[in-house]
Design a protein around this motif. Structure first.
Motif, mmCIF file in Angstrom:
data_model
loop_
_atom_site.group_PDB
_atom_site.id
_atom_site.type_symbol
_atom_site.label_atom_id
_atom_site.label_comp_id
_atom_site.label_asym_id
_atom_site.label_seq_id
_atom_site.Cartn_x
_atom_site.Cartn_y
_atom_site.Cartn_z
ATOM 1 N N ALA A 32 0.815 -1.218 0.000
ATOM 2 C CA ALA A 32 0.000 0.000 0.000
ATOM 3 C C ALA A 32 0.846 1.263 0.000
ATOM 4 C CB ALA A 32 -0.926 -0.005 1.230
ATOM 5 N N LEU A 33 2.173 1.049 0.218
ATOM 6 C CA LEU A 33 3.050 2.210 0.290
ATOM 7 C C LEU A 33 2.951 3.042 -0.980
ATOM 8 C CD1 LEU A 33 4.811 2.291 2.913
ATOM 9 C CD2 LEU A 33 6.744 2.183 1.337
ATOM 10 N N GLU A 34 2.914 4.255 -0.753
ATOM 11 C CA GLU A 34 2.743 5.150 -1.888
ATOM 12 C C GLU A 34 3.976 5.204 -2.748
ATOM 13 O OE1 GLU A 34 1.814 9.449 -3.155
ATOM 14 O OE2 GLU A 34 2.042 9.227 -0.978
ATOM 15 N N GLU A 35 3.789 5.459 -4.022
ATOM 16 C CA GLU A 35 4.899 5.525 -4.966
ATOM 17 C C GLU A 35 5.869 6.618 -4.551
ATOM 18 O OE1 GLU A 35 3.856 5.820 -9.217
ATOM 19 O OE2 GLU A 35 5.401 7.366 -9.299
ATOM 20 N N ASN A 36 5.354 7.744 -4.027
ATOM 21 C CA ASN A 36 6.214 8.850 -3.618
ATOM 22 C C ASN A 36 7.143 8.469 -2.491
ATOM 23 O OD1 ASN A 36 5.268 10.867 -5.444
ATOM 24 N ND2 ASN A 36 3.344 10.803 -4.283
ATOM 25 N N GLU A 37 6.603 7.680 -1.543
ATOM 26 C CA GLU A 37 7.404 7.214 -0.402
ATOM 27 C C GLU A 37 8.573 6.386 -0.903
ATOM 28 O OE1 GLU A 37 7.020 7.870 2.806
ATOM 29 O OE2 GLU A 37 5.149 9.012 2.595
ATOM 30 N N VAL A 38 8.259 5.485 -1.868
ATOM 31 C CA VAL A 38 9.307 4.602 -2.393
ATOM 32 C C VAL A 38 10.359 5.438 -3.097
ATOM 33 C CG1 VAL A 38 9.808 2.691 -3.940
ATOM 34 C CG2 VAL A 38 7.674 2.706 -2.642
ATOM 35 N N LYS A 39 9.904 6.415 -3.864
ATOM 36 C CA LYS A 39 10.844 7.262 -4.599
ATOM 37 C C LYS A 39 11.719 8.048 -3.633
ATOM 38 C CE LYS A 39 8.654 8.061 -9.078
ATOM 39 N NZ LYS A 39 7.839 9.003 -9.859
ATOM 40 N N ALA A 40 11.096 8.553 -2.534
ATOM 41 C CA ALA A 40 11.864 9.306 -1.546
ATOM 42 C C ALA A 40 12.956 8.429 -0.954
ATOM 43 C CB ALA A 40 10.942 9.808 -0.440
ATOM 44 N N ALA A 41 12.580 7.150 -0.659
ATOM 45 C CA ALA A 41 13.575 6.221 -0.103
ATOM 46 C C ALA A 41 14.712 6.025 -1.080
ATOM 47 C CB ALA A 41 12.914 4.884 0.225
ATOM 48 N N VAL A 42 14.369 5.923 -2.361
ATOM 49 C CA VAL A 42 15.411 5.730 -3.376
ATOM 50 C C VAL A 42 16.318 6.953 -3.413
ATOM 51 C CG1 VAL A 42 15.848 5.504 -5.846
ATOM 52 C CG2 VAL A 42 14.086 4.080 -4.761
ATOM 53 N N VAL A 43 15.721 8.134 -3.317
ATOM 54 C CA VAL A 43 16.510 9.372 -3.314
ATOM 55 C C VAL A 43 17.524 9.328 -2.153
ATOM 56 C CG1 VAL A 43 16.398 11.856 -2.884
ATOM 57 C CG2 VAL A 43 14.817 10.802 -4.508
ATOM 58 N N TYR A 44 17.011 8.985 -0.982
ATOM 59 C CA TYR A 44 17.889 8.928 0.183
ATOM 60 C C TYR A 44 19.036 7.933 -0.033
ATOM 61 C CZ TYR A 44 19.624 7.653 4.762
ATOM 62 O OH TYR A 44 20.446 7.378 5.794
ATOM 63 N N HIS A 45 18.677 6.732 -0.496
ATOM 64 C CA HIS A 45 19.687 5.688 -0.674
ATOM 65 C C HIS A 45 20.710 6.051 -1.719
ATOM 66 C CE1 HIS A 45 16.828 2.711 1.382
ATOM 67 N NE2 HIS A 45 17.835 2.997 2.211
ATOM 68 N N LEU A 46 20.255 6.843 -2.740
ATOM 69 C CA LEU A 46 21.208 7.288 -3.765
ATOM 70 C C LEU A 46 22.297 8.148 -3.135
ATOM 71 C CD1 LEU A 46 18.859 8.155 -6.779
ATOM 72 C CD2 LEU A 46 20.641 6.369 -6.713
ATOM 73 N N SER A 47 21.901 8.943 -2.124
ATOM 74 C CA SER A 47 22.888 9.819 -1.491
ATOM 75 C C SER A 47 23.965 8.998 -0.779
ATOM 76 C CB SER A 47 22.197 10.753 -0.492
ATOM 77 O OG SER A 47 21.823 10.010 0.667
ATOM 78 N N LEU A 48 23.577 7.780 -0.376
ATOM 79 C CA LEU A 48 24.529 6.956 0.381
ATOM 80 C C LEU A 48 25.599 6.350 -0.516
ATOM 81 C CD1 LEU A 48 22.098 5.113 2.830
ATOM 82 C CD2 LEU A 48 23.334 7.267 3.139
ATOM 83 N N PHE A 49 25.303 6.287 -1.816
ATOM 84 C CA PHE A 49 26.274 5.640 -2.710
ATOM 85 C C PHE A 49 26.953 6.633 -3.630
ATOM 86 C CE2 PHE A 49 23.526 2.269 -1.285
ATOM 87 C CZ PHE A 49 24.413 1.251 -1.019
ATOM 88 N N ALA A 50 26.848 7.905 -3.285
ATOM 89 C CA ALA A 50 27.500 8.943 -4.084
ATOM 90 C C ALA A 50 28.627 9.560 -3.278
ATOM 91 C CB ALA A 50 26.502 10.009 -4.472
ATOM 92 N N GLU A 51 29.645 10.063 -4.010
ATOM 93 C CA GLU A 51 30.784 10.692 -3.339
ATOM 94 C C GLU A 51 30.894 12.120 -3.842
ATOM 95 O OE1 GLU A 51 33.067 9.646 -1.176
ATOM 96 O OE2 GLU A 51 32.373 7.556 -0.967
ATOM 97 N N TRP A 52 30.971 13.058 -2.895
ATOM 98 C CA TRP A 52 31.150 14.467 -3.254
ATOM 99 C C TRP A 52 32.642 14.821 -3.219
ATOM 100 C CZ3 TRP A 52 26.587 12.654 -1.750
ATOM 101 C CH2 TRP A 52 25.435 13.225 -2.299
ATOM 102 N N PRO A 53 33.053 15.764 -4.030
ATOM 103 C CA PRO A 53 34.464 16.157 -3.951
ATOM 104 C C PRO A 53 34.767 16.766 -2.589
ATOM 105 C CG PRO A 53 33.245 17.643 -5.392
ATOM 106 C CD PRO A 53 32.327 16.505 -5.071
ATOM 107 N N PRO A 54 35.957 16.659 -2.122
ATOM 108 C CA PRO A 54 36.332 17.130 -0.793
ATOM 109 C C PRO A 54 36.005 18.617 -0.647
ATOM 110 C CG PRO A 54 38.150 15.969 -1.845
ATOM 111 C CD PRO A 54 37.053 16.050 -2.860
ATOM 112 N N GLY A 55 35.460 18.991 0.477
ATOM 113 C CA GLY A 55 35.202 20.400 0.749
ATOM 114 C C GLY A 55 33.824 20.872 0.326
ATOM 115 N N SER A 56 33.128 20.056 -0.482
ATOM 116 C CA SER A 56 31.832 20.515 -0.965
ATOM 117 C C SER A 56 30.716 20.148 -0.007
ATOM 118 C CB SER A 56 31.562 19.924 -2.352
ATOM 119 O OG SER A 56 31.587 18.527 -2.265
ATOM 120 N N LEU A 57 31.021 19.340 1.022
ATOM 121 C CA LEU A 57 29.991 18.952 1.975
ATOM 122 C C LEU A 57 30.049 19.867 3.175
ATOM 123 C CD1 LEU A 57 29.848 15.049 2.105
ATOM 124 C CD2 LEU A 57 28.229 16.645 1.056
ATOM 125 N N ARG A 58 28.882 20.367 3.613
ATOM 126 C CA ARG A 58 28.839 21.177 4.830
ATOM 127 C C ARG A 58 29.077 20.286 6.031
ATOM 128 N NH1 ARG A 58 25.722 26.029 3.791
ATOM 129 N NH2 ARG A 58 26.428 26.639 1.729
#
Lengths: 605, 170
Positions: free
Chosen positions: B20-46
């Motif tokens: 019953a989970l909404e499609e938006n919820e699933v997409k939000a989870a995917v967005v979050y998980h994408l952040s976990l597997f990405a690397e930012w260049p040094p210094g660009s993260l607050r």
């Protein structure tokens, strides 16, 4: 301990040895195996942890993006890790996300694997992302290869332990043999006399006890011959212990030739031997004794000395003379004493009277040992007179012993015992000191020409003490040597070893005069008289007793006096009892004499 | 092989309990998980926060994304911002480009080009220039990756993520 007991004992000891070695090896093996199992298990767990870490890192993305297929691909990589039997990824709510199972792997471990901790090794790892648990990985190891390794290890270790046990057993067996030899040697040393190789007193007692028991059962008889060598002490004292030892060996060898194997010949110690003849009665025993005496009567050449020892034998019969080893030995000892008293080179059977004699002799010996300390000895002085004028020219000092237990004991009885026990040295010193101090008193009283005669036993010539003792006593009593005369019996000169001649020369050198006692009854050869520094001959009372009627004695005495004259020796007649004898001797030219006619031995006046 | 794998790629939706989970919820989870597997260049993260900026007119999606606030990314807590295309986006590390008109989207994309900001488009609407585009196929949410765009922004994506993508433009 009997031989049988000893074998049992040794066997028990061996078993104990074996068990302790096996136990030690068993414990070592167990420790090795358990330590190996622990190491391998740890190693295995470590590898599982590594695998789990790898797969969790690889599967995180697949899990969060719900890509079960991809996770499955990751798990399938375990095909290349034979130690993984199954792997599963479970979501936090417990649902199975992906799983892998090694094809053909058996679920069940063999029975023996359980107790060894080799039945199941499992590893769980939680898969976290940003501190949130997103899944759990469960790995189960396939322990088949590990079990195979452990089995191989156990086989090798057990084989090594078994080999070690065998080697240890072989070494121990060698050690045991060496110990057994040493033990046997000790047993031999404990039972055999090292000098002659004959059984010693301990073994004699064992054998004789057994033999007597046998004899008692069969109702038979047995004879115990106890003998010693007649002149062994003389040989030992004069030629030294090494010669004495060689003599004992030669005697043992000679006895070995005349004795039957079954007759139990032993050396009890010193020059004492025993021979047990089983089944022998009186007749047989005396025949054996005769045999032994004959065998030992021959002279034996040792170190350039021709030694003629001879033996005396005492015989005790079982069961009449004693029903135990101890009693039998004592009886035989009494008989031996009797044989010696009877003139040596002979044998005697035990008789009841000997027991009494033996008791008496023991009492005599005991009393004699205390005599000096208890002041029971004193000196008596018998005058020696000028036969022409009747004037006293000297005294012979004679030892007297009054024992509180035995009464007055004759010197003829106690002197031989003193000689045998060695007390004669102390007794001789005592006599010398007493006689010299008494003579000093006489000189001080104005009897300026008195000379005292002191008897010296043959035994006192053995050992170097005599000359020193005489010199010291003269000094201590301040007596001029010319007032001392030493009387020596012919037996002391027997064989006239150079040593004795030397001692006589030294005594002469001190200025002491020497006389030969009891002349005529011994074996002194005339040629010896010439080369010895002797000044006086004392004619034995046996020749004087029947003078002047007995023509034989008269002829002998005449001859002695003539010869002495020719050699420049003074003659003293002993046992002069009548004035006829005094006149007769004086007429022959004998200057001096002693005897009851002139005075019995008595205390110093 | 690679092609075959990509062709077979699909994302399963949650098991029935979550159907019953909404499609938006699933997409939000995917967005979050994408952040976990990405690397930012040094210094660009607050240092204090990781900022996710949502540009969307879809309220439910904006809600779903705002609920991600409080989660952590690389150890720092995530903050979800609702932005308009005209706002300054310089604080954002990650920008969700949802329902908006194409001109506005084009401007935002042009504005963020070459910046270390992970841009995520919603595949239902064409969003050329976004680094990752989400899409829905049946009950599954998938994503496509425009790798040159990612690289131009100086970002790196985990290889495992690339493997899970429906397609990767190289």
């Amino acid at each position: 301990m009997s031989a049988l007991d000893k074998t049992d004992h040794r066997r028990g000891w061996d078993r104990l040895n074996w068990l302790s070695t096996a136990l030690a090896l068993g414990i070592a093996t167990l420790l090795l195996i358990s330590s190996e199992i622990a190491t391998l298990r740890k190693d295995f767990q470590h590898r599982l942890a590594t695998q789990a870490s790898l797969v969790s890192a690889n599967s995180a993305a697949a899990v969060v993006f719900k890509d079960a297929r991809s996770a499955q691909d990751n798990l399938d990589a375990f095909q290349h890790s034979p130690e993984i039997r199954s792997a599963r990824i479970l979501l936090p709510d417990g649902t199975l996300f992906a799983s892998y199972r090694k094809p053909g792997a058996s679920e069940d471990a063999p029975l023996w694997a359980g107790p060894l901790g080799l039945d199941r090794i499992e590893y769980q790892k939680s898969l976290d992302l940003e501190n949130v648990k997103i899944a759990e990985i469960r790995l189960i190891a396939d322990l088949e290869p590990l079990r195979a390794r452990i089995l191989a290890f156990i086989a090798v270790v057990l084989g090594a332990a078994l080999l070690a046990l065998l080697i240890a057993q072989a070494l121990m067996a060698r050690l045991r043999r060496a110990m057994r030899h040493a033990e046997d040697d000790m047993v031999h040393m404990a039972h055999y006399d090292a000098l002659t190789g004959l059984p010693n007193r301990a073994l004699f007692e064992t054998h004789t006890t057994q033999a007597l028991a046998r004899t008692a059962r069969s109702g038979g008889r047995a004879a115990l011959l106890f003998f010693d060598l007649d002149n062994f002490k003389v040989v030992n004292d004069s030629l030294g212990h090494p010669v004495g030892d060689q003599l004992l060996q030669a005697v043992a060898a000679q006895l070995g030739q005349v004795v039957r194997q079954t007759d139990n010949l032993s050396r009890l110690g010193g020059d004492e031997f025993t021979l047990l003849v089983e089944g022998a009665g009186q007749q047989q025993a005396s025949a054996v004794a005769e045999h032994v005496i004959e065998a030992l009567h021959q002279s034996i050449a040792i170190d350039g000395h021709e030694l003629s020892v001879g033996a005396s034998i005492g015989i005790a019969l079982y069961p009449d003379d004693g029903d135990s080893v101890d009693k039998l030995l004592r009886s035989a000892d009494s008989a031996l004493y009797a044989a010696k008293a009877a003139g040596k080179h002979t044998w005697r059977f035990f008789s009841a009277e000997m027991d009494e004699q033996a008791q008496h002799r023991l009492a005599l010996e005991a009393g004699l040992r205390r005599a000096l300390d208890r002041n029971e000895l004193r000196m008596a002085y018998q005058p020696i007179v000028d036969l022409g004028t009747g004037r006293h020219i000297g005294f012979e000092a004679l030892m007297r012993w009054t024992s509180p237990e035995l009464g007055e004991v004759s010197p003829a009885v106690f002197i031989p015992v003193a000689e045998e026990t060695g007390l004669i040295h102390a007794f001789g010193a005592f006599a010398l000191r007493e006689a010299c101090s008494q003579t000093r008193r006489w000189l001080d009283e104005g009897r300026v020409d008195v000379v005292v005669s002191v008897n010296v036993s043959a035994r006192q010539f053995y050992g170097r003490g005599l000359v020193d003792s005489v010199r010291r006593t003269l000094m201590e009593t301040n007596l001029p040597p010319s007032h001392l005369n030493l009387e020596i019996t012919e037996t002391a000169l027997m064989g006239a070893e150079q040593e004795v001649v030397d001692i006589l020369g030294e005594l002469h050198g001190l200025g002491v005069s020497l006389s030969l006692d009891d002349f005529g009854v011994g074996y002194a050869s005339l040629s010896q008289l010439k080369r010895l520094p002797i000044h006086k001959l004392k004619i034995d009372r046996g020749f004087v007793m029947d003078l002047p009627h007995d023509s034989d004695d008269a002829a002998i005495v005449t001859a002695i006096i003539g010869m002495a004259d020719a050699l420049g020796l003074t003659v003293v007649a002993e046992g002069v009892e009548t004035t006829d004898q005094q006149a007769f001797l004086a007429a022959l030219g004998c200057r001096s004499g002693q005897g009851y006619l002139f005075g019995r031995p008595g205390p110093a006046e | 092989m690679r092609g075959l794998l990509l062709a077979l790629l699909f994302l399963t939706l949650a098991p029935p309990a979550r159907a019953a989970l909404e499609e938006n919820e699933v997409k939000a989870a995917v967005v979050y998980h994408l952040s976990l597997f990405a690397e930012w260049p040094p210094g660009s993260l607050r240092e204090k926060s990781f900022n996710l900026c949502a540009l969307t007119e879809n309220e439910r999606m904006a809600d779903a994304l705002s609920r991600l606030g409080g989660k952590t990314v690389k150890g720092v807590s995530l903050m979800a911002w609702r932005k308009r295309p005209t706002n300054d986006l310089s604080i954002c590390q990650m920008v969700y480009l949802g329902e908006m008109n194409d001109a506005a989207r084009g401007r935002v994309i042009a504005q963020l080009a070459g910046q270390p900001v992970l841009t995520i488009g919603n595949g239902g609407i064409q969003a050329p220039g976004a680094m990752v585009n989400l899409g829905v196929s049946g009950e599954r949410v998938y994503f496509d990756i425009d790798l040159p765009a990612v690289q131009r922004g100086g970002l790196r994506l985990d290889a495992k993520l690339l493997r899970l993508a429906r397609s990767v433009t190289r």
